[in-house]
Design a protein around this motif. Structure first.
Motif, mmCIF file in Angstrom:
data_model
loop_
_atom_site.group_PDB
_atom_site.id
_atom_site.type_symbol
_atom_site.label_atom_id
_atom_site.label_comp_id
_atom_site.label_asym_id
_atom_site.label_seq_id
_atom_site.Cartn_x
_atom_site.Cartn_y
_atom_site.Cartn_z
ATOM 1 N N ARG A 120 -87.742 40.356 52.892
ATOM 2 C CA ARG A 120 -86.924 39.531 52.007
ATOM 3 C C ARG A 120 -87.489 38.105 51.971
ATOM 4 O O ARG A 120 -87.561 37.410 52.974
ATOM 5 N N GLY A 121 -87.911 37.686 50.797
ATOM 6 C CA GLY A 121 -88.410 36.328 50.594
ATOM 7 C C GLY A 121 -87.321 35.428 50.051
ATOM 8 O O GLY A 121 -86.306 35.896 49.518
ATOM 9 N N GLU A 122 -87.514 34.131 50.183
ATOM 10 C CA GLU A 122 -86.519 33.169 49.719
ATOM 11 C C GLU A 122 -87.206 31.966 49.078
ATOM 12 O O GLU A 122 -88.287 31.557 49.502
ATOM 13 N N PHE B 267 -87.217 39.334 46.204
ATOM 14 C CA PHE B 267 -86.395 38.138 46.062
ATOM 15 C C PHE B 267 -85.202 38.455 45.172
ATOM 16 O O PHE B 267 -85.326 39.225 44.214
ATOM 17 N N VAL B 268 -84.058 37.854 45.474
ATOM 18 C CA VAL B 268 -82.920 37.849 44.556
ATOM 19 C C VAL B 268 -82.780 36.403 44.081
ATOM 20 O O VAL B 268 -82.468 35.509 44.862
ATOM 21 N N ILE B 269 -83.039 36.172 42.797
ATOM 22 C CA ILE B 269 -83.208 34.811 42.285
ATOM 23 C C ILE B 269 -82.206 34.525 41.180
ATOM 24 O O ILE B 269 -82.026 35.320 40.247
ATOM 25 N N LEU B 270 -81.557 33.374 41.307
ATOM 26 C CA LEU B 270 -80.718 32.841 40.242
ATOM 27 C C LEU B 270 -81.579 31.943 39.364
ATOM 28 O O LEU B 270 -82.190 30.983 39.850
ATOM 29 N N ALA B 271 -81.656 32.257 38.077
ATOM 30 C CA ALA B 271 -82.392 31.439 37.119
ATOM 31 C C ALA B 271 -81.387 30.729 36.217
ATOM 32 O O ALA B 271 -80.576 31.379 35.550
#
Length: 594
Positions: free
Chosen positions: A524-526, A488-492
């Motif tokens: 790729r997860g979302e 995952f590419v995650i914005l926190a």
């Protein structure tokens, strides 16, 4: 006998009129009760205005002038703000407005305004505008607007009372208003940074180079004298009146480019930088900054002075307005190419292209419904502020939902579910004997999540955007028997409470980064909307809630836990509790910055 008949008729008529009178009394009483109930359920700050569009309100196309509409919007919002504040108010700003429909002569404009949230001396007012055709009974949404008003008293400082939201809609608007206020305070710096980091490539094919108009030919300058009818009872110029004058000069500038009658489609945020009073001379300047294939941007500036001999004029307001030219079928026409003047003209030309990209990104991210937006939205400097805003706002809206259902409770961990709009959401809740600020610092650093969550195998910090936002690359083991791990590419995005009683927020959502494309070794997860809300419940007591709007890839895992066939949710959340308790004394120096 005739006398008997007459007396009988008199008694009959008396009985009829008596019954009719009693029925009217009952009906009137019922109507009064209904009105009383309606008033009791109504937001106390709500103000409604209905205006019949007359020929004197229209432009040359027979449509309601946007300037007139802005005056009505500002007046309605002003009355709502004044009703809450109990004292005079002034317009501080008006957020971006997108006009979805035009309004014709004979139609009715209905404007509803109410205060979403009050801060110290300022408040956000939400406005909805609809049009109504009295003959066909059809109604259309024209636009929605958000205005900021400041309570103004000359002799004392104003401290506004808080809004008490009652409905789910009001609770959502109240919660999200804090995030919108944060964006407004950062607005000028945000635009400056975005323009500095945004590279715009010209597309010659989108220009009609056969028709070229020098930008200087579109320049307009006009002066207005502020008279008592233009101001409120305190002598301050109505913000709506200034906005109407700005729309007028912008329309003239746009007409000089297209040699037609343009239609205003959008206005970028009005920000009033200083007051204006009766007796001021307002100088309004407008020019077409750039023309694209089917739209043009007009910049408008307002300055004020009292006497001709004044060396420095006061900057009152600036705004950017987007116009189109519609043909007989309401389709946008191709516009001439604008030729900027060297120097300042070229700067405005480039900035207009950058603002167009920003507007498209912002409208795409913020204005669209969640179901219409891809889960992962591209991340770049031109949309980072709006992605962060949408990230936090989406979580706050999920939290504010009123129809959460308690599914089960194990070891003082509660599991709630919500089925709505084709989404299944869940939220876990527990009370932990840890200070809320400590829990906030521990949970907001995703690099520590593998210490308690087995679904986070590894976490790398990709980019520390600013103090409140960071992007992480997460590796997660496969779910549901799938041996292939996910990434995952995650914005926190994290937020501290704005007022007492509000939670600490840690919002998570997927973004797309060119530096981290999909690779064969991972699926790729979302994630669309997830994160933590941490409520201060007392000394060293925090209510920890985790929310997740389940995506299709997570659905089987969620339903297995909700149905009771698995207890992984509970074991993971209890592991989170132990993590917080074991590390609650590690961050004492960091707490001083919160």
């Amino acid at each position: 006998m005739i006398q008997n008949v007459g007396s009988h008729l008199r008694r009959s008529f008396a009985s009829v009129f008596s019954n009719r009178t009693s029925r009217k009394s009952v009906s009137r009483a019922g109507d009064e009760d209904t009105m009383a109930n309606s008033e009791g359920d109504r937001n106390p700050t709500e103000v409604q205005m209905s205006q019949l569009v007359l020929p004197c309100h229209t432009n040359l196309r027979g449509e309601l002038s946007i300037g007139q509409l802005l005056k009505w919007i500002d007046t309605t919002a002003y009355l709502s703000a004044e009703r809450h504040a109990g004292c005079p108010c002034v317009t501080a700003s008006m957020d971006d407005i997108y006009f979805e429909h035009t309004i014709s002569v004979g139609q009715v404009v209905n404007i509803k305004a109410k205060v979403n949230r009050a801060f110290n001396s300022s408040m956000e007012v939400g406005i909805q505008v609809t049009s109504e055709d009295l003959c066909s009974e059809k109604q259309w949404t024209v636009c929605k607007a958000l205005a900021t008003f400041v309570a103004h008293q000359q002799l004392s400082k104003v401290k506004l009372k808080q809004i008490n939201p009652r409905t789910e809609e009001e609770k959502t608007e109240h919660s999200v208003a804090a995030e919108r206020r944060r964006m407004r305070l950062l607005y000028a710096d945000t635009i400056k940074d975005l323009l500095a980091n945004c590279t715009i490539k010209e597309d010659p094919e989108s220009k009609d180079c056969s028709r070229m108009v020098p930008a200087e030919k579109t320049r307009v300058e006009s002066v207005e004298l502020v008279l008592p009818p233009h101001a409120n009872h305190q002598g301050n110029t109505f913000g709506g009146q200034i906005m109407a004058w700005m729309e007028n000069v912008a329309t003239i500038a746009a007409s000089r480019l297209c040699r037609a009658h343009p239609t205003l489609k959008a206005i970028e945020m009005f920000h009033f930088r200083g007051p204006s009073q009766v007796g001021d001379r307002l100088v309004l300047k407008a020019i077409v900054n750039n023309a694209f294939k089917h739209s043009m941007e007009v910049g408008v500036c307002v300055e004020a002075y009292r006497q001709e001999a004044e060396p420095h004029w006061r900057h009152i307001n600036s705004a950017f307005m987007t116009f189109v030219v519609l043909d007989a079928d309401d389709q946008p026409q191709k516009l001439p190419w604008i030729q900027p003047q060297p120097g300042e003209g070229e700067r405005r030309y480039r900035e207009a292209s950058a603002r167009k990209k920003i507007r498209l990104d912002r409208k795409y991210i913020v204005s669209c419904k969640q179901a219409e937006v891809p889960l992962s939205v591209p991340w770049d400097p031109s949309n980072q502020v709006y992605l962060s805003y949408n990230n936090v706002s989406s979580l706050k809206m999920l939290v504010a939902k009123s129809n959460w259902v308690l599914s089960s409770e194990i070891s003082q961990v509660r599991l709630y579910t919500l089925e709505e709009d084709k989404f299944l959401s869940f939220h876990l809740e527990m009370v932990v004997h840890v200070d809320a600020a400590q829990a906030f610092l521990l949970l907001s650093d995703l690099r520590r999540r593998p210490e308690w969550d087995r679904h986070y195998r590894s976490v790398d910090l990709v980019q520390q955007v600013d103090e409140d936002d960071a992007i992480y690359h997460v590796i997660s083991p496969g779910l549901g028997g799938n041996a292939k791990p996910q990434d995952f590419v995650i914005l926190a995005s994290r937020r501290k409470p704005c007022d007492n009683g509000e939670p600490y927020i840690i919002a998570l959502r997927s973004v797309t980064l060119p530096t981290h494309p999909e690779v064969p070794e991972y699926r790729r997860g979302e994630t669309l909307c997830s994160g933590f809300c941490l409520w201060h419940e007392g000394d060293q007591v925090t209510k920890v809630s985790y929310y997740n709007q389940a995506t299709p890839g997570l659905l089987n895992y969620v339903t297995t836990n909700v149905s009771g066939l698995s207890s992984e949710f509970y074991s993971t959340f209890k592991a989170c509790e132990h993590f917080l308790l074991d590390n609650r004394n590690d961050l004492a120096p960091s707490l001083q910055t919160l």
